[in-house]
Design a protein around this motif. Structure first.
Motif, PDB file in Angstrom:
ATOM      1  N   GLY A   2      39.468  28.746  48.934  1.00 22.31           N
ATOM      2  CA  GLY A   2      38.196  28.753  48.211  1.00 22.31           C
ATOM      3  C   GLY A   2      37.137  29.517  48.988  1.00 22.31           C
ATOM      4  N   LEU A   3      37.082  29.237  50.316  1.00 21.63           N
ATOM      5  CA  LEU A   3      36.075  29.882  51.155  1.00 21.63           C
ATOM      6  C   LEU A   3      36.204  31.398  51.101  1.00 21.63           C
ATOM      7  CD1 LEU A   3      33.880  29.623  53.402  1.00 21.63           C
ATOM      8  CD2 LEU A   3      35.763  29.719  55.041  1.00 21.63           C
ATOM      9  N   TYR A   4      37.448  31.865  51.259  1.00 21.20           N
ATOM     10  CA  TYR A   4      37.653  33.316  51.260  1.00 21.20           C
ATOM     11  C   TYR A   4      37.363  33.922  49.892  1.00 21.20           C
ATOM     12  CZ  TYR A   4      39.023  33.729  56.061  1.00 21.20           C
ATOM     13  OH  TYR A   4      38.979  33.750  57.419  1.00 21.20           O
ATOM     14  N   ALA A   5      37.693  33.184  48.856  1.00 18.91           N
ATOM     15  CA  ALA A   5      37.401  33.691  47.514  1.00 18.91           C
ATOM     16  C   ALA A   5      35.900  33.910  47.359  1.00 18.91           C
ATOM     17  CB  ALA A   5      37.926  32.709  46.462  1.00 18.91           C
ATOM     18  N   VAL A   6      35.125  32.913  47.815  1.00 19.26           N
ATOM     19  CA  VAL A   6      33.672  33.045  47.706  1.00 19.26           C
ATOM     20  C   VAL A   6      33.174  34.218  48.549  1.00 19.26           C
ATOM     21  CG1 VAL A   6      31.480  31.941  48.282  1.00 19.26           C
ATOM     22  CG2 VAL A   6      33.284  30.625  47.162  1.00 19.26           C
ATOM     23  N   LEU A   7      33.705  34.336  49.785  1.00 19.80           N
ATOM     24  CA  LEU A   7      33.250  35.421  50.660  1.00 19.80           C
ATOM     25  C   LEU A   7      33.539  36.784  50.063  1.00 19.80           C
ATOM     26  CD1 LEU A   7      34.224  34.073  54.197  1.00 19.80           C
ATOM     27  CD2 LEU A   7      31.946  34.297  53.208  1.00 19.80           C
ATOM     28  N   PHE A   8      34.770  36.960  49.564  1.00 21.36           N
ATOM     29  CA  PHE A   8      35.113  38.251  48.961  1.00 21.36           C
ATOM     30  C   PHE A   8      34.273  38.502  47.718  1.00 21.36           C
ATOM     31  CE2 PHE A   8      39.057  38.067  51.538  1.00 21.36           C
ATOM     32  CZ  PHE A   8      38.915  39.319  52.126  1.00 21.36           C
ATOM     33  N   GLY A   9      34.020  37.436  46.972  1.00 23.77           N
ATOM     34  CA  GLY A   9      33.166  37.566  45.789  1.00 23.77           C
ATOM     35  C   GLY A   9      31.794  38.099  46.172  1.00 23.77           C
ATOM     36  N   MET A  10      31.242  37.539  47.265  1.00 18.87           N
ATOM     37  CA  MET A  10      29.903  37.961  47.695  1.00 18.87           C
ATOM     38  C   MET A  10      29.909  39.406  48.180  1.00 18.87           C
ATOM     39  SD  MET A  10      28.614  34.480  49.531  1.00 18.87           S
ATOM     40  CE  MET A  10      26.954  34.932  49.938  1.00 18.87           C
ATOM     41  N   ILE A  11      30.980  39.757  48.912  1.00 19.18           N
ATOM     42  CA  ILE A  11      31.072  41.153  49.367  1.00 19.18           C
ATOM     43  C   ILE A  11      31.060  42.088  48.165  1.00 19.18           C
ATOM     44  CG2 ILE A  11      32.584  42.854  50.447  1.00 19.18           C
ATOM     45  CD1 ILE A  11      33.513  40.669  52.353  1.00 19.18           C
ATOM     46  N   GLY A  12      31.860  41.735  47.165  1.00 20.36           N
ATOM     47  CA  GLY A  12      31.921  42.565  45.957  1.00 20.36           C
ATOM     48  C   GLY A  12      30.557  42.673  45.295  1.00 20.36           C
ATOM     49  N   PHE A  13      29.873  41.525  45.234  1.00 23.78           N
ATOM     50  CA  PHE A  13      28.561  41.486  44.582  1.00 23.78           C
ATOM     51  C   PHE A  13      27.570  42.402  45.288  1.00 23.78           C
ATOM     52  CE2 PHE A  13      24.394  39.417  44.020  1.00 23.78           C
ATOM     53  CZ  PHE A  13      24.314  39.469  42.639  1.00 23.78           C
ATOM     54  N   TYR A  14      27.573  42.313  46.642  1.00 21.24           N
ATOM     55  CA  TYR A  14      26.604  43.122  47.395  1.00 21.24           C
ATOM     56  C   TYR A  14      26.954  44.607  47.380  1.00 21.24           C
ATOM     57  CZ  TYR A  14      24.212  39.069  49.256  1.00 21.24           C
ATOM     58  OH  TYR A  14      23.480  37.935  49.373  1.00 21.24           O
ATOM     59  N   LEU A  15      28.251  44.902  47.410  1.00 19.80           N
ATOM     60  CA  LEU A  15      28.644  46.306  47.520  1.00 19.80           C
ATOM     61  C   LEU A  15      28.737  47.017  46.177  1.00 19.80           C
ATOM     62  CD1 LEU A  15      31.269  46.333  50.402  1.00 19.80           C
ATOM     63  CD2 LEU A  15      28.847  46.913  50.471  1.00 19.80           C
ATOM     64  N   ALA A  16      28.710  46.250  45.083  1.00 17.92           N
ATOM     65  CA  ALA A  16      28.901  46.863  43.763  1.00 17.92           C
ATOM     66  C   ALA A  16      27.925  48.011  43.481  1.00 17.92           C
ATOM     67  CB  ALA A  16      28.823  45.781  42.682  1.00 17.92           C
ATOM     68  N   PRO A  17      26.613  47.811  43.701  1.00 15.32           N
ATOM     69  CA  PRO A  17      25.697  48.929  43.396  1.00 15.32           C
ATOM     70  C   PRO A  17      26.004  50.166  44.237  1.00 15.32           C
ATOM     71  CG  PRO A  17      24.471  46.911  43.891  1.00 15.32           C
ATOM     72  CD  PRO A  17      25.909  46.624  44.194  1.00 15.32           C
ATOM     73  N   LEU A  18      26.327  49.924  45.512  1.00 12.33           N
ATOM     74  CA  LEU A  18      26.610  51.038  46.402  1.00 12.33           C
ATOM     75  C   LEU A  18      27.857  51.781  45.936  1.00 12.33           C
ATOM     76  CD1 LEU A  18      24.996  51.769  48.937  1.00 12.33           C
ATOM     77  CD2 LEU A  18      26.823  50.729  50.289  1.00 12.33           C
ATOM     78  N   GLU A  19      28.850  50.972  45.576  1.00  7.34           N
ATOM     79  CA  GLU A  19      30.112  51.572  45.145  1.00  7.34           C
ATOM     80  C   GLU A  19      29.904  52.346  43.844  1.00  7.34           C
ATOM     81  OE1 GLU A  19      34.180  51.646  43.311  1.00  7.34           O
ATOM     82  OE2 GLU A  19      32.345  50.745  42.517  1.00  7.34           O
ATOM     83  N   SER A  20      29.157  51.761  42.922  1.00  6.88           N
ATOM     84  CA  SER A  20      28.891  52.443  41.662  1.00  6.88           C
ATOM     85  C   SER A  20      28.168  53.758  41.915  1.00  6.88           C
ATOM     86  CB  SER A  20      28.040  51.559  40.736  1.00  6.88           C
ATOM     87  OG  SER A  20      28.687  50.348  40.510  1.00  6.88           O
ATOM     88  N   GLY A  21      27.208  53.710  42.819  1.00  3.51           N
ATOM     89  CA  GLY A  21      26.451  54.920  43.138  1.00  3.51           C
ATOM     90  C   GLY A  21      27.354  55.994  43.698  1.00  3.51           C
ATOM     91  N   LEU A  22      28.202  55.576  44.629  1.00  8.54           N
ATOM     92  CA  LEU A  22      29.099  56.530  45.270  1.00  8.54           C
ATOM     93  C   LEU A  22      30.048  57.141  44.249  1.00  8.54           C
ATOM     94  CD1 LEU A  22      29.624  57.549  48.145  1.00  8.54           C
ATOM     95  CD2 LEU A  22      31.453  55.865  48.314  1.00  8.54           C
ATOM     96  N   MET A  23      30.598  56.315  43.363  1.00  9.33           N
ATOM     97  CA  MET A  23      31.527  56.810  42.343  1.00  9.33           C
ATOM     98  C   MET A  23      30.813  57.767  41.392  1.00  9.33           C
ATOM     99  SD  MET A  23      34.394  55.854  43.015  1.00  9.33           S
ATOM    100  CE  MET A  23      34.642  55.152  44.607  1.00  9.33           C
ATOM    101  N   THR A  24      29.595  57.362  41.000  1.00  7.85           N
ATOM    102  CA  THR A  24      28.833  58.215  40.089  1.00  7.85           C
ATOM    103  C   THR A  24      28.598  59.595  40.707  1.00  7.85           C
ATOM    104  OG1 THR A  24      27.745  56.261  39.238  1.00  7.85           O
ATOM    105  CG2 THR A  24      26.702  58.375  38.748  1.00  7.85           C
ATOM    106  N   SER A  25      28.345  59.584  42.046  1.00  4.71           N
ATOM    107  CA  SER A  25      27.978  60.840  42.686  1.00  4.71           C
ATOM    108  C   SER A  25      29.146  61.816  42.787  1.00  4.71           C
ATOM    109  CB  SER A  25      27.406  60.564  44.073  1.00  4.71           C
ATOM    110  OG  SER A  25      28.452  60.212  44.954  1.00  4.71           O
TER     111      SER A  25
END
Lengths: 309, 374
Positions: free
Chosen positions: A26-49
Motif C-alpha cells: 500500500g505504501l509503495y502504491a501511494v508513493l508511486f501514485g504521488m510521483i506520477g501526480f507530481y511528474l505528470a505536468p512535466l512529462e506532458s510538457g516534455l512529450m508535447t515539446s
C-alpha cells in the motif's frame, strides 16, 4: 542453529517476498501514485515539446508521440526565437543572464553584509533598520510597479552611461538588475541574520582580541563560514529573479533586450497556438535554474539544515 | 612583561532605566608575572571584570592600567593581551596552524617563516606539533583546549586572560591540564588573570586569588591566607570543600550560646569582641573525634551520615537540631546512628559579626603559612 544459518543464506528473492506485506504494498502504491501526480505536468510538457503539431492534435498530452510524429523541431524553433544562435549575445537568454547574475550575486552579498552588521556589530538604531528590512520582505511586486516606473524615468541610467559600449544600450537591463538587487536584499538579510545569530560570539571576540578589525573578521571568519547560506540565497534569488516577468514588463521596453520570460510570453502571441514550441521554450528557459540547483545542491541542503560549520 | 592595575573599576548595565551593577568599585594590583585567579559564584561579576580587561566590555568607572598606560579606551586589538575562552572559540574553517597564525597575521607584520617558527615553537610547547594540519572538528576536547592555549601563547602577549578554560574538560584531564598550565605560565612568566568558579582551581593555581561576590571584591590574598584568615563569612564559606561549619551564637558573659550548646571563650578572645550577635565558624577537618566528651569544648553528637571518600570520611553530625560536618581519617571506624564525642578546639575557631559577616577573629596559625609571597 541450522535454522539461523538457513535464514542467513536465504536468497534476495525470498527476503523480498517476506517484506511484501500488505502495508508495504500500500505504501509503495501511494508513493508511486504521488510521483506520477507530481511528474505528470512535466512529462506532458516534455512529450508535447517533441511532437509535431499534427501529432499533438491527435494524441493525448501525456502520451509519447508515434515514430512519425516525433520531432525536435519545436526545440530548434524555440531556441531560435529565444536566443537565435548559441553564441549570439543578443538573445533573450543572454539578456536574462546579463541582469540576473549580477542581481543574484549583489543581493546575496549585500544581504550577508547587512546581516553581519545587524547581528555582530552593535550600533544605535539597528532595530529600526532591521524592522524596515523585515517590512521590505512583505511588499508585493504589484504594489511598487507604478512608483518603480516613475523612479526609473526620473533616474535615467541610459543618459548616465552615454558612450559606454555594451552597457549603454542595455540601460533597461541594468535598471532591472538594480531593482531586483534592492528587492532581494531584505529576504537575503533575514536569511543570513538567522544564520549569523548561531555563529559563536566567543569566536568573533577571539578574533577581535587576535587583532582583526570588523571588516577583517567578516572577510576571514564570517564569509568563509557563510558558504552554505550563500548557496541557499544564490539558488533562491537566482530562481526568483530569472523567473520574474512583472518587473521586466514594466522596465524593459525595447524588444531587442527582452529577457527570457518576456520572450517566452511572446512565443504564444502568434495567431496559432503552437503548444509544442511553447513547451520546448519553457524547458529551455528553465535550464539555467536547473543548473544552479545541481551545482549548489549539496551546500543548499547544508544551509537549509542550518549546519555548515 | 607587565603590571596590570585595576583601579576602582565599576561596571553597570542599564536595564530599562534601572541600573544593574555588575562590578562594584574593584581594585586589584596584579604584579608582573603573577598568576591571579578571579573566583566567585556564577553571576558575581568575575567574567565581566575579565571582559573589561580584554576590552570586550566598556568600563563604566575607574581605570585599568597596563604598565602605567591607561587602556580604558583602547580597542582589544591594541591592548597586547591574549584570551582563552571556555568554549575554546577556535575558527572551525582553519587548520590548527592557521588558527595559531591568525593572531600573528592580524596583529604583527612578521615574515612568513618567522610566524611559522613561532607557531611551531608554541605547538611543541603544548604538545600539539603533530596536529598542526588538522581541523578543530578532528580534535578531541583536550586537544582543542591545547590549541586554544597555543593560540594565546604564540602571540607572546603582555597579559593572558583565561575564562574558565578547563571547565569543559573531564575531571582527570582537568587536573593534569591544571598542572601543565601552571608549568607553562611559570616558564613564560606572563601576567595571567584566570577566571573560575571552581575553588580547587583557585586554591591550586593562583599566586593570589581575588574572591568576588555580587560584584564586590571580598578579599585578595594568597590561597592559604584566604583559607585560614578569611576576611568575612562569604570567603570562609566559599573556600574549602566541604564548606566551613557555621553556628549562630550569642555572646553572654564570656560564653557563646545557642539553643543546642554553649561554648566557652577564653578571655583573650572574648575581650576583643564588641558585638554579641556572632557566627562561630570551624572547618570540618578541625573538628576532632575524641574518646569521651570530657573537655570544655567537647560535645556528644549523633552521627547522621558517613560519606567515605577512601582517604577520609565526611561525617554529618547533629547536636540537638544543630547540624555540621567533620572530616576524619579514612581508617577511622564510625557508624551511622552512633553517638560520637566531638571536640571544637578553640585555636581553630573563627568568629564573624553576624550582621556584617566580617571576620572578628581568625584561627591561630603557624605564622609562616600566611606570609605573603616574595
Amino acid at each position: 542453529m541450522s535454522g539461523e544459518e538457513g535464514s542467513e543464506k536465504r536468497s534476495r528473492g525470498q527476503r523480498f517476498r517476506d517484506g511484501l506485506t500488505p502495508k508495504r504494498v500500500g505504501l509503495y502504491a501511494v508513493l508511486f501514485g504521488m510521483i506520477g501526480f507530481y511528474l505528470a505536468p512535466l512529462e506532458s510538457g516534455l512529450m508535447t515539446s517533441i511532437k509535431s503539431t499534427e501529432a499533438f492534435a491527435s494524441t493525448t498530452p501525456f502520451a509519447p508521440p508515434g515514430p512519425e510524429g516525433a520531432t525536435i523541431e519545436p526545440w530548434l524553433l524555440a531556441w531560435e526565437s529565444l536566443q537565435e544562435s548559441l553564441f549570439n549575445l543578443r538573445g533573450s537568454l543572454a539578456n536574462s543572464l546579463f541582469f540576473a547574475l549580477p542581481a543574484t550575486l549583489l543581493s546575496a552579498t549585500l544581504g550577508s553584509l547587512a546581516a553581519y552588521g545587524l547581528t555582530k556589530v552593535s550600533w544605535r538604531g539597528q532595530i529600526l533598520v532591521f524592522a524596515l528590512l523585515i517590512a521590505g520582505v512583505f511588499i508585493p511586486y504589484q504594489a511598487v510597479l507604478v512608483p518603480l516606473r516613475q523612479f526609473w524615468s526620473f533616474i535615467d541610467i541610459a543618459s548616465m552611461l552615454t558612450g559606454v559600449p555594451v552597457l549603454e544600450p542595455r540601460a533597461d537591463l541594468i535598471e532591472l538588475s538594480i531593482t531586483h538587487t534592492a528587492y532581494g536584499i531584505p529576504i537575503c538579510t533575514v536569511l543570513f541574520r538567522a544564520y549569523y545569530q548561531t555563529l559563536d560570539n566567543d569566536m568573533l571576540e577571539a578574533a577581535r582580541i587576535d587583532g582583526a578589525s570588523i571588516t577583517r573578521i567578516y572577510r576571514r571568519i564570517v564569509l568563509p563560514l557563510s558558504v552554505p547560506m550563500f548557496a541557499v540565497t544564490l539558488i533562491y534569488q537566482f530562481t526568483q529573479i530569472w523567473n520574474d516577468l512583472l518587473f521586466a514588463l514594466v522596465i524593459v521596453q525595447s524588444s531587442e533586450f527582452f529577457v527570457v520570460t518576456q520572450e517566452l510570453n511572446a512565443l504564444q502571441g502568434a495567431l496559432v497556438q503552437e503548444y509544442n514550441i511553447q513547451m520546448a521554450g519553457a524547458f529551455i528557459a528553465a535550464l539555467p535554474t536547473l543548473v544552479v540547483y545541481i551545482v549548489f545542491g549539496k551546500q543548499f541542503a547544508e544551509g537549509v539544515a542550518g549546519g555548515g560549520t | 612583561m607587565a603590571e596590570l592595575i585595576l583601579d576602582r573599576i565599576t561596571k553597570y548595565f542599564d536595564d530599562d532605566g534601572e541600573r544593574i551593577v555588575a562590578v562594584d568599585d574593584a581594585s586589584i594590583d596584579i604584579a608582573d608575572g603573577e598568576f591571579l585567579v578571579l573566583v566567585g559564584p556564577s553571576g558575581c561579576g568575575k567574567s565581566t571584570t575579565l571582559r573589561m580587561i580584554a576590552g570586550l566590555e566598556t568600563i563604566s568607572e575607574g581605570e585599568i592600567r597596563l604598565d602605567d598606560r591607561v587602556i580604558n579606551d583602547q580597542k582589544p586589538q591594541q591592548r597586547d593581551i591574549a584570551m582563552v575562552f571556555q568554549s575554546y572559540a577556535l575558527y572551525p574553517h582553519m587548520t590548527v596552524r592557521e588558527n595559531m597564525r591568525f593572531g600573528l597575521e592580524e596583529s604583527t607584520d612578521l615574515a612568513d617563516e618567522e610566524m611559522n617558527s613561532r607557531v611551531e615553537e608554541s605547538a611543541t610547547m603544548m604538545g600539539i606539533d603533530d596536529l598542526l594540519g588538522r581541523y578543530p572538528r578532528e580534535l578531541s576536547g583536550g586537544q582543542q583546549q591545547r590549541v586554544a592555549l597555543g593560540r594565546a601563547i604564540v602571540r607572546d602577549p603582555a597579559v593572558f586572560l583565561m575564562d574558565e578554560p578547563l571547565s569543559n574538560l573531564d575531571a582527570k584531564l582537568r587536573s593534569s591540564m591544571r598542572t601543565e598550565l601552571q608549568r607553562i605560565q611559570d616558564e613564560l612568566g606572563v601576567t595571567t588573570v584566570y577566571v573560575t568558579h571552581d575553588q580547587t582551581e583557585a586554591m591550586t593555581m593562583g599566586d593570589r586569588i581575588a574572591i568576588l561576590d555580587d560584584g564586590r571584591l571580598q578579599q585578595v590574598a594568597t590561597p592559604l591566607e584566604c583559607y585560614h584568615r578569611p576576611k568575612n563569612q562569604f570567603v570562609a564559606s566559599f573556600i574549602g570543600e566541604p564548606s566551613m561549619n557555621f553556628f549562630d551564637m550569642r555572646l553572654e558573659g564570656g560564653r557563646l550560646l545557642n539553643e543546642d550548646f554553649d561554648y566557652s571563650l577564653s578571655s583573650r578572645i572574648a575581650e576583643t569582641l564588641d558585638t554579641e550577635e556572632l557566627v562561630l565558624g570551624i572547618r570540618p577537618e578541625d573538628i576532632e573525634l575524641v574518646d569521651g566528651a570530657e573537655g570544655d569544648h567537647d560535645y556528644a553528637a549523633e552521627v547522621l551520615v558517613v560519606e567515605p571518600m577512601g582517604n577520609e570520611n565526611s561525617v554529618h553530625l547533629r547536636i540537638g537540631e544543630t547540624r555540621f560536618i567533620a572530616t576524619v581519617g579514612g581508617m577511622r571506624q564510625i557508624r551511622e546512628g552512633e553517638t560520637a564525642a566531638v571536640r571544637l578546639p578553640e585555636e581553630a575557631i573563627h568568629l564573624f559579626d553576624r550582621a556584617s559577616g566580617e571576620a572578628l577573629h581568625n584561627r591561630r596559625l603557624e605564622a609562616q603559612l600566611v606570609e605573603p609571597p616574595v
